[in-house]
Design a protein around this motif. Structure first.
Motif, PDB file in Angstrom:
ATOM      1  N   PHE A 155      50.186 -25.462   7.891  1.00 26.13           N
ATOM      2  CA  PHE A 155      51.086 -24.321   7.705  1.00 26.13           C
ATOM      3  C   PHE A 155      51.079 -23.982   6.223  1.00 26.13           C
ATOM      4  O   PHE A 155      50.472 -24.680   5.411  1.00 26.13           O
ATOM      5  CB  PHE A 155      52.493 -24.613   8.238  1.00 26.13           C
ATOM      6  CG  PHE A 155      53.298 -25.594   7.430  1.00 26.13           C
ATOM      7  CD1 PHE A 155      54.427 -25.177   6.731  1.00 26.13           C
ATOM      8  CD2 PHE A 155      52.960 -26.948   7.378  1.00 26.13           C
ATOM      9  CE1 PHE A 155      55.189 -26.077   6.000  1.00 26.13           C
ATOM     10  CE2 PHE A 155      53.724 -27.854   6.649  1.00 26.13           C
ATOM     11  CZ  PHE A 155      54.836 -27.418   5.953  1.00 26.13           C
ATOM     12  N   GLY A 156      51.719 -22.889   5.863  1.00 25.07           N
ATOM     13  CA  GLY A 156      51.668 -22.462   4.474  1.00 25.07           C
ATOM     14  C   GLY A 156      50.367 -21.759   4.158  1.00 25.07           C
ATOM     15  O   GLY A 156      49.739 -21.160   5.029  1.00 25.07           O
ATOM     16  N   ALA A 157      49.938 -21.834   2.913  1.00 24.79           N
ATOM     17  CA  ALA A 157      48.728 -21.134   2.475  1.00 24.79           C
ATOM     18  C   ALA A 157      47.469 -21.826   3.005  1.00 24.79           C
ATOM     19  O   ALA A 157      47.383 -23.051   2.987  1.00 24.79           O
ATOM     20  CB  ALA A 157      48.683 -21.069   0.954  1.00 24.79           C
ATOM     21  N   PRO A 158      46.482 -21.058   3.457  1.00 29.87           N
ATOM     22  CA  PRO A 158      45.246 -21.647   4.005  1.00 29.87           C
ATOM     23  C   PRO A 158      44.254 -22.007   2.904  1.00 29.87           C
ATOM     24  O   PRO A 158      43.130 -21.508   2.860  1.00 29.87           O
ATOM     25  CB  PRO A 158      44.715 -20.531   4.902  1.00 29.87           C
ATOM     26  CG  PRO A 158      45.172 -19.276   4.223  1.00 29.87           C
ATOM     27  CD  PRO A 158      46.509 -19.593   3.615  1.00 29.87           C
ATOM     28  N   VAL A 159      44.678 -22.886   2.010  1.00 28.67           N
ATOM     29  CA  VAL A 159      43.821 -23.298   0.896  1.00 28.67           C
ATOM     30  C   VAL A 159      43.810 -24.818   0.807  1.00 28.67           C
ATOM     31  O   VAL A 159      44.758 -25.485   1.227  1.00 28.67           O
ATOM     32  CB  VAL A 159      44.314 -22.707  -0.449  1.00 28.67           C
ATOM     33  CG1 VAL A 159      44.227 -21.192  -0.440  1.00 28.67           C
ATOM     34  CG2 VAL A 159      45.744 -23.154  -0.761  1.00 28.67           C
TER      35      VAL A 159
ATOM     36  N   SER B 167      63.419 -29.794  -4.768  1.00 28.32           N
ATOM     37  CA  SER B 167      62.354 -30.739  -5.127  1.00 28.32           C
ATOM     38  C   SER B 167      61.025 -30.030  -5.341  1.00 28.32           C
ATOM     39  O   SER B 167      60.296 -30.323  -6.292  1.00 28.32           O
ATOM     40  CB  SER B 167      62.208 -31.813  -4.035  1.00 28.32           C
ATOM     41  OG  SER B 167      63.346 -32.626  -3.962  1.00 28.32           O
ATOM     42  N   MET B 168      60.707 -29.097  -4.473  1.00 27.70           N
ATOM     43  CA  MET B 168      59.413 -28.425  -4.560  1.00 27.70           C
ATOM     44  C   MET B 168      59.314 -27.496  -5.768  1.00 27.70           C
ATOM     45  O   MET B 168      58.213 -27.174  -6.213  1.00 27.70           O
ATOM     46  CB  MET B 168      59.133 -27.661  -3.271  1.00 27.70           C
ATOM     47  CG  MET B 168      58.902 -28.570  -2.070  1.00 27.70           C
ATOM     48  SD  MET B 168      58.812 -27.665  -0.522  1.00 27.70           S
ATOM     49  CE  MET B 168      57.329 -26.717  -0.794  1.00 27.70           C
TER      50      MET B 168
ATOM     51  N   SER C 178      62.970 -24.057 -10.822  1.00 29.36           N
ATOM     52  CA  SER C 178      62.083 -23.312 -11.713  1.00 29.36           C
ATOM     53  C   SER C 178      61.748 -22.020 -10.982  1.00 29.36           C
ATOM     54  O   SER C 178      62.292 -21.754  -9.909  1.00 29.36           O
ATOM     55  CB  SER C 178      60.812 -24.109 -12.046  1.00 29.36           C
ATOM     56  OG  SER C 178      60.008 -24.290 -10.902  1.00 29.36           O
ATOM     57  N   ASP C 179      60.878 -21.221 -11.530  1.00 27.72           N
ATOM     58  CA  ASP C 179      60.608 -19.910 -10.938  1.00 27.72           C
ATOM     59  C   ASP C 179      59.563 -19.913  -9.833  1.00 27.72           C
ATOM     60  O   ASP C 179      59.250 -18.867  -9.267  1.00 27.72           O
ATOM     61  CB  ASP C 179      60.176 -18.927 -12.036  1.00 27.72           C
ATOM     62  CG  ASP C 179      61.329 -18.576 -12.969  1.00 27.72           C
ATOM     63  OD1 ASP C 179      62.488 -18.689 -12.528  1.00 27.72           O
ATOM     64  OD2 ASP C 179      61.069 -18.204 -14.121  1.00 27.72           O
ATOM     65  N   LYS C 180      59.002 -21.071  -9.531  1.00 32.95           N
ATOM     66  CA  LYS C 180      57.972 -21.103  -8.486  1.00 32.95           C
ATOM     67  C   LYS C 180      57.854 -22.505  -7.899  1.00 32.95           C
ATOM     68  O   LYS C 180      58.446 -23.466  -8.414  1.00 32.95           O
ATOM     69  CB  LYS C 180      56.622 -20.673  -9.058  1.00 32.95           C
ATOM     70  CG  LYS C 180      56.093 -21.598 -10.136  1.00 32.95           C
ATOM     71  CD  LYS C 180      54.731 -21.112 -10.641  1.00 32.95           C
ATOM     72  CE  LYS C 180      54.172 -22.054 -11.706  1.00 32.95           C
ATOM     73  NZ  LYS C 180      52.860 -21.602 -12.196  1.00 32.95           N
ATOM     74  N   VAL C 181      57.076 -22.630  -6.841  1.00 34.61           N
ATOM     75  CA  VAL C 181      56.778 -23.937  -6.263  1.00 34.61           C
ATOM     76  C   VAL C 181      55.856 -24.691  -7.222  1.00 34.61           C
ATOM     77  O   VAL C 181      54.852 -24.152  -7.684  1.00 34.61           O
ATOM     78  CB  VAL C 181      56.104 -23.788  -4.886  1.00 34.61           C
ATOM     79  CG1 VAL C 181      55.709 -25.154  -4.342  1.00 34.61           C
ATOM     80  CG2 VAL C 181      57.025 -23.076  -3.915  1.00 34.61           C
ATOM     81  N   GLN C 182      56.199 -25.933  -7.526  1.00 33.18           N
ATOM     82  CA  GLN C 182      55.439 -26.729  -8.489  1.00 33.18           C
ATOM     83  C   GLN C 182      54.523 -27.763  -7.834  1.00 33.18           C
ATOM     84  O   GLN C 182      53.540 -28.188  -8.442  1.00 33.18           O
ATOM     85  CB  GLN C 182      56.391 -27.441  -9.449  1.00 33.18           C
ATOM     86  CG  GLN C 182      57.299 -26.528 -10.253  1.00 33.18           C
ATOM     87  CD  GLN C 182      56.558 -25.752 -11.333  1.00 33.18           C
ATOM     88  OE1 GLN C 182      55.383 -25.992 -11.600  1.00 33.18           O
ATOM     89  NE2 GLN C 182      57.245 -24.812 -11.959  1.00 33.18           N
TER      90      GLN C 182
ATOM     91  N   LYS D 231      53.043 -19.774   1.545  1.00 35.51           N
ATOM     92  CA  LYS D 231      51.973 -18.774   1.473  1.00 35.51           C
ATOM     93  C   LYS D 231      52.119 -17.899   0.228  1.00 35.51           C
ATOM     94  O   LYS D 231      51.133 -17.611  -0.463  1.00 35.51           O
ATOM     95  CB  LYS D 231      51.997 -17.890   2.721  1.00 35.51           C
ATOM     96  CG  LYS D 231      51.516 -18.573   3.981  1.00 35.51           C
ATOM     97  CD  LYS D 231      51.642 -17.649   5.181  1.00 35.51           C
ATOM     98  CE  LYS D 231      51.265 -18.364   6.469  1.00 35.51           C
ATOM     99  NZ  LYS D 231      51.481 -17.502   7.670  1.00 35.51           N
ATOM    100  N   GLU D 232      53.341 -17.477  -0.068  1.00 39.41           N
ATOM    101  CA  GLU D 232      53.591 -16.648  -1.255  1.00 39.41           C
ATOM    102  C   GLU D 232      53.156 -17.363  -2.529  1.00 39.41           C
ATOM    103  O   GLU D 232      52.693 -16.735  -3.477  1.00 39.41           O
ATOM    104  CB  GLU D 232      55.082 -16.312  -1.364  1.00 39.41           C
ATOM    105  CG  GLU D 232      55.595 -15.323  -0.342  1.00 39.41           C
ATOM    106  CD  GLU D 232      57.090 -15.118  -0.462  1.00 39.41           C
ATOM    107  OE1 GLU D 232      57.650 -15.462  -1.525  1.00 39.41           O
ATOM    108  OE2 GLU D 232      57.703 -14.634   0.511  1.00 39.41           O
ATOM    109  N   ASN D 233      53.326 -18.681  -2.544  1.00 34.89           N
ATOM    110  CA  ASN D 233      53.019 -19.469  -3.737  1.00 34.89           C
ATOM    111  C   ASN D 233      51.632 -20.106  -3.686  1.00 34.89           C
ATOM    112  O   ASN D 233      51.276 -20.888  -4.573  1.00 34.89           O
ATOM    113  CB  ASN D 233      54.075 -20.551  -3.933  1.00 34.89           C
ATOM    114  CG  ASN D 233      55.397 -20.001  -4.420  1.00 34.89           C
ATOM    115  OD1 ASN D 233      55.640 -19.935  -5.622  1.00 34.89           O
ATOM    116  ND2 ASN D 233      56.269 -19.597  -3.493  1.00 34.89           N
ATOM    117  N   GLU D 234      50.868 -19.808  -2.626  1.00 35.97           N
ATOM    118  CA  GLU D 234      49.499 -20.307  -2.465  1.00 35.97           C
ATOM    119  C   GLU D 234      49.437 -21.833  -2.459  1.00 35.97           C
ATOM    120  O   GLU D 234      48.580 -22.460  -3.085  1.00 35.97           O
ATOM    121  CB  GLU D 234      48.579 -19.735  -3.551  1.00 35.97           C
ATOM    122  CG  GLU D 234      48.492 -18.215  -3.507  1.00 35.97           C
ATOM    123  CD  GLU D 234      47.537 -17.640  -4.541  1.00 35.97           C
ATOM    124  OE1 GLU D 234      47.178 -18.380  -5.484  1.00 35.97           O
ATOM    125  OE2 GLU D 234      47.170 -16.464  -4.417  1.00 35.97           O
TER     126      GLU D 234
END
Length: 368
Positions: free
Chosen positions: A25-29, A47-48, A85-89, A116-119
């Motif tokens: 699930f999430g980004a397909p990378v 946490s993320m 913070s401003d994004k998933v780390q 997905k938004e945060n790749e």
């Protein structure tokens, strides 16, 4: 999420060659990093987005993740209200069961869509407690990689060999608030709740980058933030801390900040056999014998053997007796390895921010 007949389309591979097939699930990378585990039941958003997890693939032992979604991306006083913070780390997320029908009054999006938004990739359908047991026997972490099976293989990546603060610290000086106490906050990858805790205590905060020369700055108190990676990499800020100690203005170190203050005082750090991660780490306040449950995320710990006798152990971990903080006998310097700002986790030790502000008040009176 219900099991179905489709085959698993992704895989977690650990550095020892162990492979775990999983659903994606999430980004397909694909992604790689240091696989660590967390035992918390809630707080996956905090946490993320915690910069201390930079370069790490986070594994949750709690069986159901995603059930309350992700909160709205709103700001208050230029600080994100619900993220640290401003994004998933994190570099990836490993969970047992993904709740794909979340509900919460403040839900903005689902965990999968947010990833997905945060790749960032996520895996589910793995026995995460089994992985945690394996990691415990390897010192609490192992290198690993998430592979989407349609994609090419990628190499392992060790974040401990890199200066991660360069990636997560602010790149410029930022000022928050207009309070009575002027706080210089060195950002090694700080959590937003440190800002919130200080602003609630009538502070003006001057946030500076990890390698900023703050020795010529004027301030009432110095805060050394949390952050990711190996503390021994940060030679330049350690030299600045040594100079700051000569000013004898109050210093408060948190997590990585505790380790850097300890190294500046003559100690050294080593990697724990069993890392401290989660919301249930017990510590004892040495002076009173009082116990607290704390939020922690660290693989390195401070050894105080070579620190002068003017320093004392402030807190100690009740599971393994390792150092959880140091304090100077007569100068206004102290630090803790855990997270008194919590977010997420218990807020039992937030009083340490009041202790810091009181030190500033005492220091001001002595200077008059």
């Amino acid at each position: 999420m219900k099991k179905n007949n489709r085959s698993k389309k992704a895989m977690l591979i650990l550095e020892d060659g162990t492979k775990y097939e999983a659903y994606h699930f999430g980004a397909p990378v694909s992604s790689s990093g240091e696989v660590v585990f967390n035992t918390a039941m809630t707080g996956y958003t905090e946490s993320m987005t915690d910069p201390s997890y930079k370069g790490q693939i986070l594994t949750y032992t709690y069986p159901v993740i995603g059930n309350y979604g992700i909160p709205s991306p709103s700001y208050k006083e230029s600080i994100h209200e619900f993220y640290e913070s401003d994004k998933v780390q994190v570099s990836g997320l490993i969970i047992s069961y993904y709740s794909n029908r979340p509900y919460h009054w403040n839900m903005y999006t689902t965990l999968s869509d947010w990833l997905k938004e945060n790749e960032i990739p996520g895996l589910y359908g793995i026995d995460t407690r089994f992985i945690a047991k394996k990691l415990i026997n390897k010192g609490g972490s192992m290198l690993g990689k998430i592979l989407i099976m349609e994609q090419e293989n990628i190499p392992f990546y060790d974040p401990n060999k890199e200066n991660l603060s360069k990636k997560v610290s602010t790149s410029k000086k930022i000022i928050y608030g207009n309070g009575k106490y002027k706080i210089l906050l060195v950002d090694f990858g700080l959590k937003n709740n440190i800002l919130r805790c200080l602003l609630r205590r009538n502070c003006t905060i001057i946030r500076v980058p990890w390698d900023y020369d703050f020795t010529k700055e004027e301030y009432d108190g110095l805060v050394l933030s949390n952050g990711p990676g190996n503390p021994n990499i940060y030679e330049k800020p350690i030299s600045y801390i040594r100079l700051a100690m000569k000013k004898e203005r109050p210093i408060f170190g948190i997590c990585l900040g505790n380790q850097l203050l300890g190294i500046a005082a003559g100690g050294y750090t080593y990697k724990l056999k069993y890392a401290h991660r989660g919301h249930n780490q017990p510590v004892v306040f040495i002076e009173t014998g009082q116990n607290f449950i704390t939020s922690q995320n660290h693989g390195y710990v401070l050894d105080t053997t070579n620190i002068s006798r003017e320093w004392k152990i402030f807190f100690k971990n009740l599971n393994d007796n390792t150092c959880e903080g140091i304090i100077h006998d007569f100068k206004p310097f102290f630090s803790v390895q855990f997270h008194p700002e919590a977010s997420s986790g218990p807020t039992d030790t937030e009083f340490l921010f009041d202790f810091f502000i009181n030190l500033i008040g005492s220091s001001r009176r002595l200077q008059k």
